[in-house]
Write an enzyme that holds these catalytic residues in place. Structure first.
Site, mmCIF file in Angstrom:
data_model
loop_
_atom_site.group_PDB
_atom_site.id
_atom_site.type_symbol
_atom_site.label_atom_id
_atom_site.label_comp_id
_atom_site.label_asym_id
_atom_site.label_seq_id
_atom_site.Cartn_x
_atom_site.Cartn_y
_atom_site.Cartn_z
ATOM 1 N N HIS A 26 -11.118 3.316 12.322
ATOM 2 C CA HIS A 26 -10.225 4.306 11.697
ATOM 3 C C HIS A 26 -9.611 5.169 12.795
ATOM 4 O O HIS A 26 -10.202 6.150 13.253
ATOM 5 C CB HIS A 26 -10.997 5.172 10.688
ATOM 6 N N ASP A 30 -0.253 7.051 15.684
ATOM 7 C CA ASP A 30 0.564 8.251 15.899
ATOM 8 C C ASP A 30 -0.288 9.515 16.020
ATOM 9 O O ASP A 30 0.249 10.614 16.163
ATOM 10 C CB ASP A 30 1.603 8.407 14.776
ATOM 11 N N GLU A 214 -11.378 12.930 1.290
ATOM 12 C CA GLU A 214 -11.258 13.665 2.556
ATOM 13 C C GLU A 214 -10.992 15.132 2.250
ATOM 14 O O GLU A 214 -11.699 16.011 2.720
ATOM 15 C CB GLU A 214 -10.102 13.078 3.396
ATOM 16 N N ASP A 303 -10.283 9.013 14.160
ATOM 17 C CA ASP A 303 -9.176 9.421 13.289
ATOM 18 C C ASP A 303 -7.923 9.688 14.132
ATOM 19 O O ASP A 303 -7.047 8.842 14.208
ATOM 20 C CB ASP A 303 -9.559 10.649 12.452
HETATM 21 ZN ZN LIG Z 1 -7.181 8.991 8.824
#
Ligand SMILES: [Zn+2]
Length: 391
Positions: A26, A30, A214, A303
């Site tokens: 994950h 960008d 999340e 992330d």
């Molecule tokens: Zn993410």
């Protein structure tokens, strides 16, 4: 080797974790640009930046990201996607990402991005994906790292665009795209609004992960699973709302968390993001250690390396310090990630046996890790035992 050397427990320093063969499933393309690259690309295209010094720009992004609010957190992406609007820029960012993976000791990475945000200078979706894939392939050859690309649709954008992204993902499945993701703000943007895209993926026997739980409750995870049939969950933090605990032990689990554990649904946990967006006030309250200890298929992820100012090595180090993990835990988490990857099964096995297990064995041997090393006192070893390793 004398007895005291034999009983030495491996000290998981940043340097040692850096050398372990790691897997990242994950990570946003960008969300991981080098500040120097952003500045160079912005100058080339006369784009305005808040700072033109790499350290200060990095600090600016981190401060925004660390504002304890997901909407604020996402602002940094305006800058990064702003400079990723040409084929050269997309190629460069993808290639540099692979180089950064190499420096981080990663052997397999799944990176993701949404082509929806890269059409400002007139590129087509195909040009966008091909430029990124070219950079990833070159990086893969140069740095001996395997990769998979995940195409994101955005839950906050119209569902017609999501269907286009789903079709794009399937179109490039033979060229390195391994799956589809629904990303973006959860609140007010339910995943089930994008069922056309989701069903297109399923009808094509393709793979799907969805950001869920999340910044919104367990209902979002339920919807991702039971409306959209997702194969993995991005974050899954709010599964904690379905697990009752006392003194770090589970007292009661709801049907949703039972389902997630029973079906071995991989959870793409991102500790630093949860901390920065304010979803968790302190890592003490994060459900990761409880889920790990109780057999959920958890993985740890970066992330957004730029926004969180981390590498996977640092994210793992954070977990090692916070939750007292040992090298077997790190190996287990790495295997969890590789088992959950969207690569074909034989390719996953190849990386598991030829990169991960062999790499960990060598480092354990070189660091004189001895099996049976006072295991009764070693809580983390017990965790691994309880964790039903091969399921
Ligand atoms: Zn993410």
């Amino acid at each position: 080797m004398n007895n005291s050397e034999k009983n030495k427990k491996i000290n998981l320093t940043r340097e040692l974790i850096g050398r372990l063969p790691k897997v990242l499933i994950h990570d946003h393309l960008d969300g991981g640009l080098r500040p120097e690259t952003i500045i160079e690309l912005a100058k080339t295209h006369n784009l305005k930046l808040p700072e033109y010094d790499p350290d200060r720009l990095s600090q600016w992004v981190l401060e925004g990201a660390n504002s304890r609010n997901l909407t604020e957190y996402l602002k940094g992406f305006k800058i990064t996607t702003g400079v990723m609007q040409t084929q050269e820029a997309l190629h460069r960012v993808a290639f540099e990402m692979m180089e950064d993976m190499k420096k981080d000791g990663i052997v397999y990475v799944e990176t993701r991005f949404s082509p929806l945000y890269h059409t400002k200078f007139g590129l087509s979706y195909d040009q966008i994906v091909e430029s990124v894939l070219r950079g990833l392939r070159e990086g893969s050859r140069t740095f001996n790292i395997k990769f998979g690309l995940i195409i994101c649709a955005m839950r906050n954008l119209p569902s017609s665009g999501s269907l286009e992204m789903a079709k794009l993902a399937v179109r490039y499945r033979e060229q390195g795209v391994v799956g589809f993701d629904l990303a973006g703000d959860e609140l007010g943007y339910p995943a089930k609004d994008h069922l056309d895209a989701v069903y297109y993926i399923h009808r094509n026997n393709f793979y799907i992960t969805i950001h869920a739980g999340e910044a919104f409750g367990k209902e979002s995870i339920w919807q991702a699973l039971q409306y959209c049939g997702t194969h993995r969950i991005g974050h899954g933090l709010h599964l904690k709302d379905d697990i009752m605990t006392k003194d770090n032990e589970i007292i009661e689990m709801g049907y949703l968390s039972q389902y997630v554990r029973d079906r071995r649904v991989p959870l793409e946990v991102c500790l630093s993001t949860n901390l920065h967006t304010g979803e968790i006030q302190n890592l003490r309250y994060h459900p990761f250690p409880i889920m790990y200890k109780n057999g959920f298929r958890v993985t740890l992820n970066t992330d957004n390396r730029l926004m969180n100012n981390i590498t996977l090595t640092e994210e793992l180090l954070l977990a090692v310090k916070q939750y007292n993990l040992n090298i077997r835990d790190i190996e287990k988490l790495t295997l969890n990630a590789m088992k959950s990857a969207f690569l074909h099964f034989p390719d996953r096995l190849d990386i598991i046996y030829n990169r991960i297990k062999s790499g960990f064995a060598e480092i354990k041997k070189n660091n004189q890790e001895i099996q049976g090393n006072d295991r009764n006192k070693d809580k983390s070893a017990k965790i691994v035992k309880k964790n039903l390793n091969e399921l």
